[in-house]
Structure formats: C-alpha cells, structure tokens
Design an enzyme around this catalytic site. Structure first.
Site, mmCIF file in Angstrom:
data_model
loop_
_atom_site.group_PDB
_atom_site.id
_atom_site.type_symbol
_atom_site.label_atom_id
_atom_site.label_comp_id
_atom_site.label_asym_id
_atom_site.label_seq_id
_atom_site.Cartn_x
_atom_site.Cartn_y
_atom_site.Cartn_z
ATOM 1 N N TYR A 1 0.806 -1.219 0.000
ATOM 2 C CA TYR A 1 0.000 0.000 0.000
ATOM 3 C C TYR A 1 0.839 1.270 0.000
ATOM 4 O O TYR A 1 0.297 2.370 0.103
ATOM 5 C CB TYR A 1 -0.916 0.029 1.226
ATOM 6 C CG TYR A 1 -1.900 -1.103 1.283
ATOM 7 C CD1 TYR A 1 -2.951 -1.173 0.379
ATOM 8 C CD2 TYR A 1 -1.775 -2.116 2.232
ATOM 9 C CE1 TYR A 1 -3.860 -2.223 0.416
ATOM 10 C CE2 TYR A 1 -2.680 -3.163 2.282
ATOM 11 C CZ TYR A 1 -3.719 -3.212 1.367
ATOM 12 O OH TYR A 1 -4.610 -4.246 1.416
ATOM 13 N N LYS A 2 2.142 1.146 -0.093
ATOM 14 C CA LYS A 2 3.012 2.294 0.129
ATOM 15 C C LYS A 2 3.467 2.964 -1.168
ATOM 16 O O LYS A 2 3.297 2.455 -2.257
ATOM 17 C CB LYS A 2 4.213 1.863 0.964
ATOM 18 C CG LYS A 2 3.821 1.292 2.342
ATOM 19 C CD LYS A 2 2.969 2.278 3.140
ATOM 20 C CE LYS A 2 2.746 1.847 4.585
ATOM 21 N NZ LYS A 2 1.829 0.728 4.735
#
Length: 409
Positions: free
Chosen positions: A192-193
């Site tokens: 998710y980064k």
C-alpha cells in the site's frame, strides 16, 4: 469505481526496471545481502539501496529491513527506549506503530490529531510527563506533521523524535525529506506504500552511533560492514535480532526508489486535477495540509462540518468514514484496547487505550472521507477514487460522483 487489486502507487508502476533488477540477483545466485565486494557476480542491491535512499533523504545512513514494523521497532530500541518509558503517539496511525512501542516494553501515550489528521502539537505538549522519553510522529496518509511546532516542543523538553514515514516515502516538509527531521526515520515498502516490494522497510539516520545500533539490532549485533560478510565488534556490539532485507527485495526497492520522484509528481498532478473538478460544496472542505508542496498526494481527504453528512455521503459512495478505518483508529485496535501483550503482565499500565480517550480525534475522523488518488485501500476507507494510472475521463467521473453524493446526502 471498482479498481484492480487494492494497492499503493508503487505497485501500479511495476515494470521492466524491477524485472531487470530481480533478474540480476537471480543470475548472480547471491540472495543474501552479504557477499564479497571483490566478487563481480555479487550485485549488492541492498547495499546500493541503502546508499541511494540515504542520499535521497539527505542523511548519512540507511539500514534496510524486512518490514516497516521492524524499522519502527529497531528505531525505538536503537534510541534506548525501554520498559516504563512513555512514547507519545497519535491516535490515528496503523496498529504497527503502537505495537512497536509495546514490543519495546514502553508505554504508548495517545495524542489527539488535528484537522491535518496528524499529531496535534498543542495536545502533544499537554501529554508530556516526567516519564516521557520519545515522540513518535506519523506522517499519516502522505501528509507531513507540523514539524516546525513539534520539533520545537521536542527540543525544549529534550525528547527523542522518531518519524513514522511509512505512508510518506517521497514526501517533504519545508523542502526537506520526511524521515530526516528526527533522530531516526522509518519507512515501509508494503503493497500500500509509495514504494512497494510487497514487504520491506528502511531506517534512516544522520547519527553514526544510532546507525551502528540500528545495524546491530537488525543483524544479531554485528557492526556495519556494508559490502562484505558479517563481522562483530566486541566494543560496540549488542544483542540483536534478524530484520535483514534480502537481495530480491532490495532489487525491487531499488527500482522503486528510482521512480519515487516520478510517482509523487504524477500523484500531485492527478490530485490537483481531481480537486479542481470538485466544486466548492457547503459544509465540506479538504483537510489541512501542513506543507501542500510536500504532500505525497496519495489521497484526497475531505472534512465535513457534520458527522451525519459525512456518513450519508460515505454510504452513497460505498465506503466508510475514516472513523471506520479498523486498525488505523486507536479505539478499534482490539489488541491494544484489550491489552493483549504476548505475556500476561508484560507491560504496564494495564490499559493503553480505550474508545473515547481522544474525543477530538473521534470527532475529526468521524467527519472525514478519503478519496483514493494513489492508495486504493479499504482499510483506510479509500475504496472509492482513482489510481495513478487513471485517465482524465475517470478523474472527471469520480469528481462528479463525489459532488453528487455530497449534494444528495
């Protein structure tokens, strides 16, 4: 709008660059971060990543880790945080931030967030006690904390400042990279980064002593020997663990790091276009950005004057308000609320957090809705929006749907 597998912006730009870096490692046969600098077949991906990441952040040192959580834990331990020490932390973060404090045998003390959805400097000042040792700020949802005010408070009270920049790789404040303001900064590379390797992390610091401690903690007590085999130093060694990054992960991270400036630039362009297409609406406004020029632009967050309005809009969009973001909200972290330490009686006090402890945070999060720009993650309520690859037509459609939901709710 439905999107493919939920992920952060880094995962959307996987391509030939990542593939070539990984193929280098597979061809070399060296999967460990360690090898001989004299061996032309050893590609040194982790070593190179650390050098380039440190340079990107404008600091002297970086140590790659197996996760962002590991980066947080060894940052705390390297800073000497231990049993009974109070660490001030915002009530809106991911549970990993709280968990790292608990596993350092320290005590997380909750601090309110303000309308930036990051730590409120005024409540931070109020929460300091004689037992406070550190402040762990979180640059949440790609938005920098108010580092000018927070650093002033930390320096006045002689506290350790650690930055959780796990959601803010590539972001900045006053032209300076996030992660470089504190004694230590921790980043994540999960899916998710801003930069994604599936899992992985990195710690940055400008302090030679802290660097050596971080390295020792992440690798069984060894002192840094960047390109060669492992080596212990009796005078400087300490009991460590194993949070090392392997060469395959390092290869992907290296390719992602070299793309992050482009990722951030694209997200800022997409976010600006989305924001421009959403008209001014009564009782609705974007969240505060402490440094708009340094925003990662991975999310567009709106604050509503009334909680009921926000909830009605969220229902029309098929999402939740930020207050429903599961383990990102202190009162929903059941393992923290119920004090589920690995060993009974492991740490005091007998409670870290209870729902309702932070009324201002509860109010703000209950009035906030996240629209995805690059991070598509229902866990933070960002199941509606665009991604880094969205077309102009898709941006317009999302803007129209959001405005229509606000007007109809």
């Amino acid at each position: 709008m439905r999107r493919r597998a939920m992920a952060g912006p880094g995962a959307y730009v996987f391509g030939d660059e990542e593939r070539r870096e990984v193929e280098d490692v597979l061809t070399s046969g060296h999967l460990s971060r360690y090898g001989s600098a004299d061996d032309p077949g050893f590609t040194q991906k982790v070593h190179t990543l650390e050098q380039e990441f440190a340079a990107h952040c404008g600091v002297a040192h970086a140590v790659a880790t197996s996760s962002g959580t590991g980066a947080l834990l060894i940052s705390l331990l390297a800073a000497g945080i231990g049993p009974g020490d109070e660490v001030l932390v915002p009530g809106f973060t991911y549970v990993a931030t709280m968990g790292a404090i608990v596993h350092a045998r320290a005590v997380p003390v909750l601090v309110e967030v303000d309308e930036s959805l990051t730590m409120d400097p005024q409540d931070l000042r109020r929460k300091i006690t004689p037992r406070t040792r550190a402040v762990l700020v979180v640059h949440m949802l790609g938005n920098a904390c108010d580092m000018r005010q927070i650093r002033k408070i930390v320096e006045e009270r002689d506290l350790v400042l650690i930055e959780d920049a796990c959601q803010a790789g590539g972001g900045s404040y006053d032209g300076r990279a996030l992660g470089s303001f504190g004694a230590l900064g921790a980043f994540s590379f999960n899916r998710y980064k801003m930069m994604s390797t599936g899992d992985g992390g990195i710690v940055v610091t400008d302090d030679q002593r802290l660097y050596e401690r971080v390295f020792a903690l992440h690798d069984q007590g060894h002192i840094p020997l960047r390109a060669g085999g492992k080596m212990a130093g009796h005078a400087r060694s300490l009991i460590g663990l194993n949070f090392k990054m392997n060469e395959l992960t390092g290869a992907v991270a290296l390719a992602q790091l070299r793309k992050v400036d482009g990722i951030v630039a694209t997200l800022r362009e997409k976010k600006a276009a989305l924001r421009a297409r959403i008209p001014d609406l009564p009782g609705v406004r974007p969240r505060v950005l402490n440094d708009p020029a340094g925003d990662c632009a991975s999310l567009l967050t709106y604050l509503f004057d009334e909680r009921e309005h926000a909830e009605a809009v969220a229902a029309r969009l098929g999402v939740r308000t930020v207050a429903g973001s599961g383990w990102h909200v202190y009162g929903l972290m059941d393992q923290i609320v119920e004090h589920k330490t690995p060993v009974p009686g492991w740490s005091e006090p007998a409670r870290y957090a209870q729902p309702g402890d932070l009324p201002r945070t509860d109010d703000i999060l209950g009035r906030a809705i996240n629209i995805s720009v690059g991070v598509v993650d229902n866990g933070i309520g960002a199941g509606f929006g665009i991604n880094i690859a969205s077309s102009d037509a898709e941006i317009t459609l999302v803007a129209e749907r959001f405005a229509a939901a606000c007007e109809a709710a």
